[in-house]
Design an enzyme around this catalytic site. Structure first.
Site, short mmCIF file in Angstrom:
data_model
loop_
_atom_site.label_atom_id
_atom_site.label_comp_id
_atom_site.label_asym_id
_atom_site.label_seq_id
_atom_site.Cartn_x
_atom_site.Cartn_y
_atom_site.Cartn_z
N SER A 13 43.88 -32.99 -51.66
CA SER A 13 43.55 -31.94 -51.04
C SER A 13 45.06 -31.18 -50.47
CB SER A 13 43.07 -32.53 -49.62
OG SER A 13 42.57 -31.35 -48.83
N LYS A 20 38.17 -38.83 -50.42
CA LYS A 20 38.17 -37.25 -50.76
C LYS A 20 36.92 -36.43 -50.24
CE LYS A 20 39.91 -33.13 -51.57
NZ LYS A 20 39.42 -32.46 -52.62
N HIS A 72 36.31 -36.46 -46.82
CA HIS A 72 37.47 -35.44 -45.74
C HIS A 72 36.72 -34.03 -46.19
CE1 HIS A 72 40.36 -32.10 -46.96
NE2 HIS A 72 40.93 -32.48 -46.26
N ASN A 73 36.05 -33.75 -47.47
CA ASN A 73 35.62 -32.23 -47.46
C ASN A 73 34.29 -32.21 -46.55
OD1 ASN A 73 37.48 -32.16 -49.45
ND2 ASN A 73 36.24 -31.21 -50.98
N GLU A 80 35.49 -31.31 -43.35
CA GLU A 80 35.92 -30.06 -43.25
C GLU A 80 34.74 -29.15 -43.21
OE1 GLU A 80 38.42 -29.39 -46.71
OE2 GLU A 80 37.51 -27.36 -47.38
P1 NDP Z 1 39.67 -25.47 -63.27
O1 NDP Z 1 38.94 -26.27 -62.40
O2 NDP Z 1 39.62 -23.88 -63.09
O3 NDP Z 1 40.18 -25.98 -64.50
C1 NDP Z 1 40.77 -25.26 -65.40
C2 NDP Z 1 41.61 -26.31 -66.46
O4 NDP Z 1 40.90 -27.17 -67.18
C3 NDP Z 1 42.45 -25.50 -67.37
O5 NDP Z 1 43.67 -26.25 -67.51
C4 NDP Z 1 41.47 -25.71 -68.71
O6 NDP Z 1 42.25 -25.54 -70.07
C5 NDP Z 1 40.90 -26.94 -68.31
N1 NDP Z 1 39.71 -27.26 -69.30
C6 NDP Z 1 38.52 -26.85 -68.87
N2 NDP Z 1 37.53 -27.39 -69.87
C7 NDP Z 1 38.48 -28.25 -70.76
C8 NDP Z 1 37.99 -29.17 -71.79
N3 NDP Z 1 37.01 -29.05 -72.16
N4 NDP Z 1 39.24 -29.66 -72.14
C9 NDP Z 1 40.19 -29.82 -72.11
N5 NDP Z 1 40.62 -28.97 -70.82
C10 NDP Z 1 39.74 -28.31 -70.11
O7 NDP Z 1 41.60 -25.74 -62.54
P2 NDP Z 1 42.09 -25.87 -61.09
O8 NDP Z 1 43.51 -25.93 -61.41
O9 NDP Z 1 41.47 -25.22 -60.01
O10 NDP Z 1 41.51 -27.45 -60.66
C11 NDP Z 1 41.66 -28.72 -61.41
C12 NDP Z 1 40.77 -29.78 -60.66
O11 NDP Z 1 41.35 -29.94 -59.55
C13 NDP Z 1 39.47 -29.56 -60.41
O12 NDP Z 1 38.79 -30.72 -60.76
C14 NDP Z 1 39.33 -29.10 -59.41
O13 NDP Z 1 38.22 -29.51 -58.56
C15 NDP Z 1 40.28 -29.73 -58.64
N6 NDP Z 1 40.80 -29.41 -57.41
C16 NDP Z 1 41.12 -28.08 -57.00
C17 NDP Z 1 41.43 -27.77 -55.97
C18 NDP Z 1 41.76 -26.16 -55.76
O14 NDP Z 1 42.02 -25.91 -54.59
N7 NDP Z 1 41.55 -25.38 -56.79
C19 NDP Z 1 41.91 -28.49 -54.71
C20 NDP Z 1 41.42 -29.88 -55.03
C21 NDP Z 1 41.21 -30.34 -56.21
P3 NDP Z 1 42.39 -24.24 -70.60
O15 NDP Z 1 43.60 -23.65 -70.05
O16 NDP Z 1 42.44 -24.37 -72.17
O17 NDP Z 1 41.15 -23.25 -70.41
#
Ligand code: NDP
Length: 476
Positions: A128, A182, A185-186, A189
């Protein structure tokens, strides 16, 4: 290989986590499905530390020290499964896969079982703090085996937020424990934000304060018991003026709240466990109601927009009442969330230390707050506390605020400002300590129409009254 740890999935979260690791001196292998993200990371931040770019998953695995540790930061759901499937074929017994995405804990349990059967450690980890936290120190909630934590713990603890010299990271418990915590936690929130929103609504519509004035109120509150990240940013958002129109920003934003699902999951799991998390449920439903624009318009047309008329006389006194009501309602919401963690821990055999959860939420995460230190003290003083409301400090705080709490809920009702969070928290507090609950009548009704039986206050056993046959009571 020579890299200490690897990260695959270099979008916002993964990219920032990799930078955080590199800045702490770890050699980090970095990989992304499409190489452009990896290249961008290196072009922009390659000088921040020791990165080892990997073009393929096989390259990533080959560049790691053993036992290998790979953090997966890709989209939750199917993409996570796809990446795990690919990794599993390349790893060897003893290696560790860390899922830092927002996975449902049931998915984490399923994945953990599959990997364990192959001799691999699967570590579902709640993270988080959003984008900023991932880079500068998040709150980290790792599940998985104790053995995996021996390898991962030191690394994760070093990149987590630090409060009073303690890292906001600890081993939560086996398999899905980290993602469960987690999730709650959400959920908390959601409840916290709903209570803040109700406070704002009451101060504005019942007491007639302007957003800029309410921003000032929250700024003041942030220097007392309510000190927290959410109260701090509430002052920022309420004080912000829209550049295009010159109006308060809060007045130009559509009043339809969205949700990504973790609040709903929390309530669904609470229903399964039979734990009343009314604060979180009210928050989820308030968001759902707000999003039903068509239904709201129809209701405004049929019923008129405004119901109550009462206005607050003494604004200053009311502001203080709302502060106390907010604090008391917040205590209830957190008490319920911790109850849910305890219930799940017992059900799944996780052995979660509730005080340790409060400890790792003191920094890095969205609900970070001064008062989490009080929760830490309460559970470390008594691990078997039946409810946070029973702890001396919290019992005192809620009792001190009780009169104000009732005045605020009464004002909400009379002025027609909906305050489901405040009023349901007060109802929970009144029900929990009631000498007698009308559940006795519910039992009587169940026995009347369905012969569901009841227990008596004065004798052991199970009883049924023959309602249509002279009302004689039979007991077993
Ligand atoms: P996203 O959830 O937007 O995911 C994008 C990433 O996933 C890119 O690296 C993309 O690769 C990859 N991806 C998607 N589909 C595939 C696939 N089929 N095979 C391989 N790679 C794939 O990214 P975030 O950074 O926002 O979040 C990452 C994780 O962290 C998520 O699970 C999210 O819920 C969690 N999270 C996010 C928070 C936030 O504030 N954003 C906070 C806490 C947790 P490519 O570049 O090739 O498309």
């Amino acid at each position: 290989g020579t890299a200490r740890i690897g990260v695959t999935g270099l979008a916002t979260m993964g990219g920032n986590l990799a930078r955080n690791l590199a800045r702490h001196g770890y050699r980090v292998a970095v990989h992304n499905r499409s190489m452009t993200r990896t290249q961008t990371l290196l072009d922009k931040h390659g000088d921040e530390g020791d990165f080892v770019p990997a073009e393929s998953m096989a390259d990533l695995v080959a560049s790691l020290q053993r036992p290998r540790q790979v953090i997966v930061m890709v989209k939750a759901g199917q993409p996570t499964d796809a990446v795990i499937d690919e990794l599993v074929e390349l790893l060897e017994p003893g290696d560790m896969v860390v899922d830092g995405g927002n996975a449902h804990f049931a998915d984490t349990r399923r994945r953990e079982t599959v990997l364990r059967e192959r001799g691999l450690h699967f570590v579902g980890t709640g993270i988080s703090g959003g984008e900023e936290g991932a880079l500068n120190g998040p709150s980290i909630m790792p599940g998985g085996s104790a053995e995996s934590y021996q390898h991962l713990g030191p690394v994760l603890e070093s990149i987590a937020a630090q409060v009073d010299g303690q890292p906001c990271c600890t081993h939560v418990g086996p398999d899905g424990a980290g993602h469960f915590v987690k999730m709650v936690h959400n959920g908390i929130e959601y409840a916290d934000m709903q209570l803040i929103a109700e406070s704002y609504d009451l101060l504005r519509r019942a007491a007639g304060l302007e957003p800029a004035e309410i921003a000032e109120v929250f700024r003041t509150w942030n220097s007392g018991d309510l000190e927290s990240y959410l109260v701090e940013i509430t002052a920022e958002v309420l004080g912000h003026v829209d550049a295009a129109t010159g109006r308060p920003f809060v007045d130009v934003v559509a009043d339809e709240a969205e949700q990504k699902g973790t609040g709903r999951w929390t309530v669904q799991e609470a229903l399964e466990l039979g734990i009343p998390v009314t604060g979180i449920a009210e928050a989820v439903f308030a968001r759902s109601l707000s999003a039903r624009a068509g239904q709201r318009a129809a209701a405004r047309g049929a019923l008129g927009a405004s119901s109550g008329t009462a206005k607050v006389g003494d604004r200053q006194a009311f502001v203080e009442d709302v502060r106390q009501a907010l604090y008391a309602s917040k205590v209830v919401a957190y008490a319920q969330g911790f109850d849910q963690i305890r219930a799940a821990s017992e059900f799944y055999g996780w052995g979660i230390d509730l005080g340790a959860m409060a400890t790792i939420w003191r920094g890095g995460c969205i609900i970070r707050a001064r008062f989490l230190d009080r929760i830490r003290q309460a559970y470390h003083g008594n691990a078997d506390l039946p409810s946070l409301l029973v702890d001396d400090y919290f019992a005192g705080a809620v009792s001190d605020g009780e009169a104000a709490w009732r005045r605020v809920v009464a004002t909400a009702v009379e002025s027609g400002v909906p305050a489901p969070g405040f009023s349901s928290a007060l109802a929970y507090h009144d029900a929990l300590r009631a000498e007698r609950l009308p559940a006795a009548l519910v039992q009587g009704l169940r026995d009347f129409f369905g012969a569901h039986t009841y227990r008596r206050v004065d004798r052991d056993g199970v009883f049924h009254t023959l309602w249509s046959e002279g009302r004689t009571e039979i007991g077993t």
